[in-house]
Motif scaffolding. Structure first.
Motif, PDB file in Angstrom:
ATOM      1  N   VAL A 145       0.848  -1.199   0.000  1.00  0.00           N
ATOM      2  CA  VAL A 145       0.000   0.000   0.000  1.00  0.00           C
ATOM      3  C   VAL A 145       0.879   1.243   0.000  1.00  0.00           C
ATOM      4  O   VAL A 145       1.923   1.291   0.675  1.00  0.00           O
ATOM      5  N   ALA A 146       0.467   2.258  -0.760  1.00  0.00           N
ATOM      6  CA  ALA A 146       1.138   3.560  -0.767  1.00  0.00           C
ATOM      7  C   ALA A 146       0.066   4.646  -0.894  1.00  0.00           C
ATOM      8  O   ALA A 146      -1.130   4.373  -0.745  1.00  0.00           O
ATOM      9  N   GLY A 147       0.498   5.857  -1.166  1.00  0.00           N
ATOM     10  CA  GLY A 147      -0.428   6.990  -1.196  1.00  0.00           C
ATOM     11  C   GLY A 147      -1.169   7.133  -2.510  1.00  0.00           C
ATOM     12  O   GLY A 147      -1.278   6.207  -3.307  1.00  0.00           O
ATOM     13  N   CYS A 148      -1.678   8.328  -2.758  1.00  0.00           N
ATOM     14  CA  CYS A 148      -2.502   8.622  -3.935  1.00  0.00           C
ATOM     15  C   CYS A 148      -1.687   8.483  -5.222  1.00  0.00           C
ATOM     16  O   CYS A 148      -0.537   8.897  -5.291  1.00  0.00           O
ATOM     17  N   SER A 149      -2.320   7.899  -6.254  1.00  0.00           N
ATOM     18  CA  SER A 149      -1.664   7.798  -7.560  1.00  0.00           C
ATOM     19  C   SER A 149      -2.535   8.372  -8.670  1.00  0.00           C
ATOM     20  O   SER A 149      -2.363   8.022  -9.841  1.00  0.00           O
ATOM     21  N   ASN A 150      -3.451   9.241  -8.305  1.00  0.00           N
ATOM     22  CA  ASN A 150      -4.261   9.954  -9.302  1.00  0.00           C
ATOM     23  C   ASN A 150      -3.445  11.143  -9.800  1.00  0.00           C
ATOM     24  O   ASN A 150      -3.181  12.083  -9.043  1.00  0.00           O
ATOM     25  N   HIS A 151      -3.043  11.114 -11.066  1.00  0.00           N
ATOM     26  CA  HIS A 151      -2.160  12.170 -11.583  1.00  0.00           C
ATOM     27  C   HIS A 151      -2.837  13.535 -11.588  1.00  0.00           C
ATOM     28  O   HIS A 151      -2.170  14.572 -11.550  1.00  0.00           O
ATOM     29  N   GLU A 175       1.842  13.855 -12.402  1.00  0.00           N
ATOM     30  CA  GLU A 175       2.195  12.605 -13.070  1.00  0.00           C
ATOM     31  C   GLU A 175       3.450  11.968 -12.503  1.00  0.00           C
ATOM     32  O   GLU A 175       3.517  10.750 -12.328  1.00  0.00           O
ATOM     33  N   ASP A 176       4.467  12.761 -12.187  1.00  0.00           N
ATOM     34  CA  ASP A 176       5.715  12.187 -11.676  1.00  0.00           C
ATOM     35  C   ASP A 176       5.501  11.478 -10.345  1.00  0.00           C
ATOM     36  O   ASP A 176       5.967  10.352 -10.146  1.00  0.00           O
ATOM     37  N   ARG A 177       4.797  12.146  -9.444  1.00  0.00           N
ATOM     38  CA  ARG A 177       4.569  11.543  -8.122  1.00  0.00           C
ATOM     39  C   ARG A 177       3.652  10.328  -8.242  1.00  0.00           C
ATOM     40  O   ARG A 177       3.844   9.326  -7.531  1.00  0.00           O
ATOM     41  N   ALA A 178       2.657  10.403  -9.126  1.00  0.00           N
ATOM     42  CA  ALA A 178       1.754   9.268  -9.312  1.00  0.00           C
ATOM     43  C   ALA A 178       2.524   8.053  -9.812  1.00  0.00           C
ATOM     44  O   ALA A 178       2.340   6.927  -9.314  1.00  0.00           O
ATOM     45  N   ARG A 179       3.400   8.260 -10.779  1.00  0.00           N
ATOM     46  CA  ARG A 179       4.174   7.141 -11.319  1.00  0.00           C
ATOM     47  C   ARG A 179       5.133   6.578 -10.291  1.00  0.00           C
ATOM     48  O   ARG A 179       5.352   5.364 -10.215  1.00  0.00           O
ATOM     49  N   GLU A 180       5.735   7.451  -9.493  1.00  0.00           N
ATOM     50  CA  GLU A 180       6.642   6.985  -8.445  1.00  0.00           C
ATOM     51  C   GLU A 180       5.896   6.086  -7.468  1.00  0.00           C
ATOM     52  O   GLU A 180       6.403   5.034  -7.047  1.00  0.00           O
ATOM     53  N   THR A 181       4.675   6.480  -7.104  1.00  0.00           N
ATOM     54  CA  THR A 181       3.869   5.688  -6.180  1.00  0.00           C
ATOM     55  C   THR A 181       3.521   4.332  -6.784  1.00  0.00           C
ATOM     56  O   THR A 181       3.637   3.290  -6.131  1.00  0.00           O
ATOM     57  N   LEU A 182       3.106   4.328  -8.039  1.00  0.00           N
ATOM     58  CA  LEU A 182       2.749   3.081  -8.706  1.00  0.00           C
ATOM     59  C   LEU A 182       3.943   2.145  -8.814  1.00  0.00           C
ATOM     60  O   LEU A 182       3.833   0.937  -8.549  1.00  0.00           O
ATOM     61  N   GLU A 183       5.084   2.694  -9.175  1.00  0.00           N
ATOM     62  CA  GLU A 183       6.274   1.865  -9.310  1.00  0.00           C
ATOM     63  C   GLU A 183       6.721   1.307  -7.961  1.00  0.00           C
ATOM     64  O   GLU A 183       7.165   0.155  -7.864  1.00  0.00           O
ATOM     65  N   ARG A 184       6.547   2.109  -6.920  1.00  0.00           N
ATOM     66  CA  ARG A 184       6.939   1.650  -5.582  1.00  0.00           C
ATOM     67  C   ARG A 184       6.095   0.456  -5.144  1.00  0.00           C
ATOM     68  O   ARG A 184       6.624  -0.550  -4.659  1.00  0.00           O
ATOM     69  N   VAL A 185       4.765   0.539  -5.290  1.00  0.00           N
ATOM     70  CA  VAL A 185       3.928  -0.570  -4.808  1.00  0.00           C
ATOM     71  C   VAL A 185       4.162  -1.833  -5.624  1.00  0.00           C
ATOM     72  O   VAL A 185       4.122  -2.946  -5.081  1.00  0.00           O
ATOM     73  N   MET A 186       4.437  -1.679  -6.917  1.00  0.00           N
ATOM     74  CA  MET A 186       4.689  -2.868  -7.732  1.00  0.00           C
ATOM     75  C   MET A 186       6.010  -3.531  -7.363  1.00  0.00           C
ATOM     76  O   MET A 186       6.086  -4.760  -7.221  1.00  0.00           O
ATOM     77  N   SER A 187       7.052  -2.727  -7.193  1.00  0.00           N
ATOM     78  CA  SER A 187       8.361  -3.296  -6.857  1.00  0.00           C
ATOM     79  C   SER A 187       8.335  -3.936  -5.470  1.00  0.00           C
ATOM     80  O   SER A 187       8.910  -5.008  -5.257  1.00  0.00           O
ATOM     81  N   GLN A 188       7.630  -3.320  -4.527  1.00  0.00           N
ATOM     82  CA  GLN A 188       7.548  -3.868  -3.175  1.00  0.00           C
ATOM     83  C   GLN A 188       6.720  -5.148  -3.138  1.00  0.00           C
ATOM     84  O   GLN A 188       7.031  -6.079  -2.384  1.00  0.00           O
ATOM     85  N   ALA A 189       5.661  -5.191  -3.963  1.00  0.00           N
ATOM     86  CA  ALA A 189       4.838  -6.403  -4.003  1.00  0.00           C
ATOM     87  C   ALA A 189       5.641  -7.588  -4.526  1.00  0.00           C
ATOM     88  O   ALA A 189       5.543  -8.706  -4.005  1.00  0.00           O
ATOM     89  N   LEU A 190       6.440  -7.351  -5.564  1.00  0.00           N
ATOM     90  CA  LEU A 190       7.283  -8.427  -6.087  1.00  0.00           C
ATOM     91  C   LEU A 190       8.348  -8.831  -5.076  1.00  0.00           C
ATOM     92  O   LEU A 190       8.665 -10.024  -4.920  1.00  0.00           O
ATOM     93  N   LEU A 191       8.918  -7.858  -4.387  1.00  0.00           N
ATOM     94  CA  LEU A 191       9.926  -8.159  -3.373  1.00  0.00           C
ATOM     95  C   LEU A 191       9.347  -9.034  -2.269  1.00  0.00           C
ATOM     96  O   LEU A 191       9.939 -10.042  -1.875  1.00  0.00           O
ATOM     97  N   LYS A 192       8.163  -8.682  -1.782  1.00  0.00           N
ATOM     98  CA  LYS A 192       7.531  -9.449  -0.702  1.00  0.00           C
ATOM     99  C   LYS A 192       7.156 -10.859  -1.165  1.00  0.00           C
ATOM    100  O   LYS A 192       7.161 -11.801  -0.369  1.00  0.00           O
TER     101      LYS A 192
END
Length: 350
Positions: free
Chosen positions: A56-62, A67-84
């Motif tokens: 889980v992370a914060g808002c990703s509505n661009h 857009e930059d912060r939204a993409r950073e959030t999306l990339e973070r949750v995906m990378s962390q989900a794969l790591l876990k």
């Protein structure tokens, strides 16, 4: 807080010993938070569904955070989900992003291009509005019927069995997401200010809001409101409005009654455009209900009121309260889209 580049987020892949098995990522990105789940591609439809990891992370509505912060959030949750889940991007066979603010094919293509730079070429990629994942969470990945989301924001979205789609509302707070948590709370704040300066009736919302926020006077509401105008922060005042209405306050009750009408109107607009109820309105179709606004309280049950209003015109609507969250719905969308392409050894549980 330190900001990380996409490359930084994925560096950890080289440091872990991954497990075998293909996986699917489902992402639900709303105005309040973003959730990513990782499920096995060899997924048996058990209850509960197997979820290898959830992040889980914060808002990703661009439209809300850029857009930059939204993409950073999306990339973070995906990378962390794969790591876990102890998987790498090479283990991924499909990704479905269902994100608020994706309202046009141009938005979809931009997100698809961005995803293609992140994942290997074999990965199937899907981008949808978050409402589509919410619908899928109630229909186990099948796109048919109507979904009503009423959380921080609101939208009604529908699909027919032959692929036609329609939506109503969902244009954000500036253009009037009335019936949403933000819309209800913003109207309540306005009512407090109007009561204070004599333009509106007195309301218990005044004392309840001030107590909840720890403020001494309605004057201080102005500073509190504009120091941080995030939609989710305003929407968090929803319980104060419901509590005030349940205590008998006329102003708060009027706000909630109007919100029921707005939410029901959104659903009926979608149903009418898609003819989901047939000529007599009795043709059955699922009405998936998602979001904190639609949850029952002690005396007020906005969700039930909306359903009652809709079924007066469309008795064929049958409400569904999903057992899985929208992120799982997004993963199910991807799974259903690629199921016929999966090799037998992938679809068999490993």
């Amino acid at each position: 807080m330190q900001r990380h580049t996409g490359r930084d987020m994925w560096d950890v892949e080289e440091c872990q010993s991954p497990r075998m098995g293909s996986v699917i990522l489902g992402v639900d990105g709303g105005a309040s938070n973003t959730v990513c789940v990782c499920i096995p591609a060899a997924m048996p439809f058990n209850d509960p569904l197997p979820v290898l990891s959830r992040t889980v992370a914060g808002c990703s509505n661009h439209n809300s955070v850029g857009e930059d912060r939204a993409r950073e959030t999306l990339e973070r949750v995906m990378s962390q989900a794969l790591l876990k889940a102890r998987r790498r991007r090479s283990n991924v066979c499909a990704v479905c992003l269902a994100v608020a603010g994706v309202n046009h094919p141009i938005d979809q293509q931009r997100m698809l291009d961005w995803l293609r730079d992140i994942f290997p070429s074999h990965v199937k990629l899907f981008v949808e509005n978050d409402a589509v994942a919410a619908l899928a969470s109630g229909t186990m990945g099948k796109l048919h019927g109507c979904v009503l989301i009423a959380g921080t924001g609101t939208i009604a979205y529908g699909f027919t069995s032959d692929g036609r789609e329609a939506r109503a509302a969902g244009a954000g707070p500036v253009l009037g997401d009335w019936g949403s948590g933000y819309g209800i709370s913003a109207q309540a704040l306005t009512a407090v200010v109007r009561a204070y300066d004599g333009r509106g009736p007195e309301t218990v919302l005044t004392n309840n809001m001030l107590d909840f926020l720890g403020l001494a006077s309605p004057d201080e509401l102005i500073g509190w409101t504009y120091e941080d105008q995030s939609w989710a922060r305003i929407a968090d005042l929803l319980p104060v409005v419901v509590e005030s209405a349940e205590s008998g306050d006329e102003v708060a009750n009027k706000i909630l009654h109007n919100s029921v009408g707005e939410l029901a109107s959104s659903v009926k607009a979608v149903v009418q455009r898609l003819d989901l109820g047939g000529e007599d309105g009795k043709h059955p179709f699922p009405l998936v209900m998602v979001g904190k606004v639609l949850e029952a309280n002690k005396r007020w049950d906005i969700g039930k009121e909306v359903i009652d209003c809709v079924t007066k015109n469309y008795p064929g609507a049958y409400p569904i309260h999903p057992k899985v969250e929208p992120a799982v719905g997004a993963a199910l969308l991807a799974w259903n889209a690629i199921a016929s392409e999966l090799d037998g050894d992938i679809r068999t549980v490993q």
